[in-house]
Design an enzyme around this catalytic site. Structure first.
Site, PDB file in Angstrom:
ATOM      1  CE  LYS A  21      -3.945  -0.397  -0.016  1.00  0.00           C
ATOM      2  NZ  LYS A  21      -4.953  -0.715  -1.052  1.00  0.00           N
TER       3      LYS A  21
HETATM    4  O1  P1T Z   1      -6.525  -2.833  -1.299  1.00  0.00           O
HETATM    5  P1  P1T Z   1      -5.915  -3.909  -2.183  1.00  0.00           P
HETATM    6  O2  P1T Z   1      -5.070  -3.344  -3.236  1.00  0.00           O
HETATM    7  O3  P1T Z   1      -6.943  -4.836  -2.720  1.00  0.00           O
HETATM    8  O4  P1T Z   1      -4.951  -4.754  -1.283  1.00  0.00           O
HETATM    9  C1  P1T Z   1      -5.484  -5.680  -0.371  1.00  0.00           C
HETATM   10  C2  P1T Z   1      -4.629  -5.864   0.858  1.00  0.00           C
HETATM   11  C3  P1T Z   1      -4.036  -7.086   1.078  1.00  0.00           C
HETATM   12  N1  P1T Z   1      -3.277  -7.315   2.152  1.00  0.00           N
HETATM   13  C4  P1T Z   1      -3.057  -6.353   3.065  1.00  0.00           C
HETATM   14  C5  P1T Z   1      -2.217  -6.659   4.243  1.00  0.00           C
HETATM   15  C6  P1T Z   1      -3.625  -5.080   2.900  1.00  0.00           C
HETATM   16  O5  P1T Z   1      -3.377  -4.139   3.826  1.00  0.00           O
HETATM   17  C7  P1T Z   1      -4.453  -4.834   1.796  1.00  0.00           C
HETATM   18  C8  P1T Z   1      -5.214  -3.565   1.634  1.00  0.00           C
HETATM   19  N2  P1T Z   1      -5.057  -2.621   2.633  1.00  0.00           N
HETATM   20  C9  P1T Z   1      -5.874  -1.538   2.763  1.00  0.00           C
HETATM   21  C10 P1T Z   1      -6.993  -1.380   2.063  1.00  0.00           C
HETATM   22  C11 P1T Z   1      -5.445  -0.514   3.729  1.00  0.00           C
HETATM   23  O6  P1T Z   1      -6.167   0.458   3.953  1.00  0.00           O
HETATM   24  O7  P1T Z   1      -4.351  -0.696   4.303  1.00  0.00           O
END
Ligand code: P1T
Length: 502
Positions: free
Chosen positions: A73
């Protein structure tokens, strides 16, 4: 909150947008600041797990946990940040960044805010780890926590609280990862480019966990353009609706432990039309897989990495020898040091068996009611002052807070009350609402817990709440502390001979 359609007809035209010129330069000697080190993460071939799982194809892990803030992220946080600065929406020293997040986007934004000099307020659900919160605080962010069980569209959710605050706080800017095109664009321009570069534009499958779905949608759009044969697999936990939004029942939205993945709504940055297949995952197998990735492959990743890897182990069964599958490992072990990394945390949730301990006479003994110290209960409408007075009078460890159906909603402890009163602008005249501890350890007497199980939980918690199910309602029976357990052991065991009592 805009609710996306999750379908490509309304999706951003990523190909036509302005792209970051992404240098795949791994030989830079120095960097002007840590934000320059985001991305260019290594792609590591797995040597043990795929073989043990009987896979013929090659599996590669994209090590997003090696980003400076510890997660994938960082990429989107920085991209949203840069774009907003470029447009003059963010002004250093003046604007206040506010973002709802499961923590990692928050860490990415707090990192950028620290380097560039912004105030940053991060709104995240109670479920998310204290490790994330401590990292955020260390980066200088302010933290607001919201109830995990609040549906996204309710006013108490992290999304809605952030939205409200962004209207109330002067110069506040909500970059809004759920709707911001820079989220998928960051992955279209960087994550996908890196995967394609590493694989010489020849990859058979990518497996990606779904949260906002910016990663999977952005990566899928680019990969479909350059390597159309590639199968895109989305991984979504049971309890989330991202994989099957057409068949939503209220009961499908449930609590799960893996952080960052799964939602109860479709973010606008999701494009379901570029996802070929979905795999549903559960906590136990996901977190066990994270521990295997750490122990067997040396990849110090987080819980959603295990979910993605478990999904890959299912999906890649269709691939043959020589074919290549890339799995994204989104975040870092640091976020979970007191959670799934802890054996006791795993055992308390029955994600891992208890250690065998035949030498200790009481270890396998079933918990009996005489060990349990009964506790009083209280309604959430009572004041904090009344609850404190009751605890003082009874000398109990805690009070069980019951809802209207008399099921346990949480507990009230003096220690938690002190912390809340010291850190919040709250008073003892208020109702218990903000003072209810919802993260506590319990055992259900109907499941016949052993004293060994209770002892393992007491390793990580000062008390264990004992409950009993009556007509589908969990009712509190009382508590056990180390003192209670020790009293039982010393009064019942033959301690002159150590542990010899049968
Ligand atoms: O949001 P996305 O690109 O689909 O990623 C998913 C995801 C997977 N694993 C972890 C540990 C994550 O933190 C996330 C997504 N995280 C958020 C949406 C956030 O606000 O940190």
């Amino acid at each position: 909150m805009e609710n996306g359609t999750g379908n490509s007809t309304n999706y951003f035209n990523l190909k036509e947008l302005n792209h970051a010129t992404h240098a795949l330069d791994r030989n830079q000697k120095t960097y002007s600041n840590v934000l320059q080190c985001i991305g260019n993460t290594p792609l590591v071939k797995l040597s043990k797990i795929p073989k043990e799982e009987g896979l013929e194809c090659d599996i590669y892990a994209k090590c997003e946990f090696l980003n400076p803030g510890g997660s994938v992220k960082d990429r989107i946080a920085y991209r949203m940040f840069l774009e907003a600065e470029k447009k003059g929406i963010l002004v250093p020293g003046k604007s206040v960044i506010i973002e709802p997040t499961s923590g990692n986007t928050g860490i990415g934004l707090a990192l950028a805010a620290a380097v560039r000099g912004y105030r940053c307020i991060i709104v995240l659900p109670e479920k998310m780890s204290d490790e994330k919160v401590n990292t955020l605080k260390a980066l200088g962010a302010e933290i607001i926590r919201t109830p995990t069980e609040a549906p996204t569209m309710s006013p108490e959710s992290n999304v809605m609280v952030a939205k409200r605050l962004s209207k109330e706080i002067p110069n506040a800017v909500l970059l809004d990862q759920y709707n911001n095109v820079c989220n998928p664009l960051a992955h279209y321009d960087t994550t996908a480019e890196e995967i394609l570069w590493s694989m010489d534009d020849d990859v058979d499958m990518v497996v990606i966990g779904a949260g906002t779905c910016g990663t999977i949608s952005g990566v899928a759009h680019k990969i479909k353009e350059r390597c159309p044969k590639c199968v895109v697999v989305g991984v979504d936990p049971y309890g989330s609706i991202l994989a099957q939004p057409e068949e939503i029942n209220e009961s499908d939205v449930q609590m799960y432990e893996v952080e960052g993945v799964g939602y109860d709504f479709l973010p606008k940055v999701l494009d379901r039309s570029v996802i070929d297949k979905w795999i549903k995952t559960e906590d136990s197998t996901s977190l066990q897989m994270s521990r295997r990735l750490i122990k067997e492959e040396g990849l110090l990743c987080g819980g959603s990495s295990g979910a993605a890897m478990w999904g890959a182990m299912q999906a890649a069964k269709s691939l043959k020898a020589g074919q290549r599958c890339v799995v994204i490992l989104p975040d870092n072990i640091r976020n979970y040091m007191t959670k799934f990394i802890s054996d006791q945390w795993m055992e308390a949730r029955h994600f891992k068996p208890l250690p065998v301990n035949d030498k200790i006479w009481w270890w396998n003994k079933q918990l009996s009611e005489d060990i349990i110290k009964p506790c009083s209960s209280i309604s959430p409408d009572c004041t904090v002052a009344k609850a404190l007075a009751l605890l003082h009078k009874t000398g109990d460890t805690l009070l069980a807070v019951l809802n209207d159906q008399k099921s346990i909603k949480g507990v009230f402890t003096t220690d938690n009350a002190r912390q809340r009163l010291a850190n919040l602008s709250a008073s003892t005249g208020e109702s218990l609402d903000k003072f209810i501890v919802k993260k506590y350890y319990k055992v259900n007497i109907d499941n016949k817990p052993t004293l060994g199980e209770v002892s393992r939980i007491l390793d990580i918690s000062p008390y264990v709440v004992v409950v009993k199910t009556e007509e589908y309602i969990e009712k509190p029976l009382g508590t056990i502390t180390s003192e209670d357990l020790m009293h039982y052991i010393t009064t019942n065991g033959n301690h002159m001979n150590g542990n010899c009592k049968a």
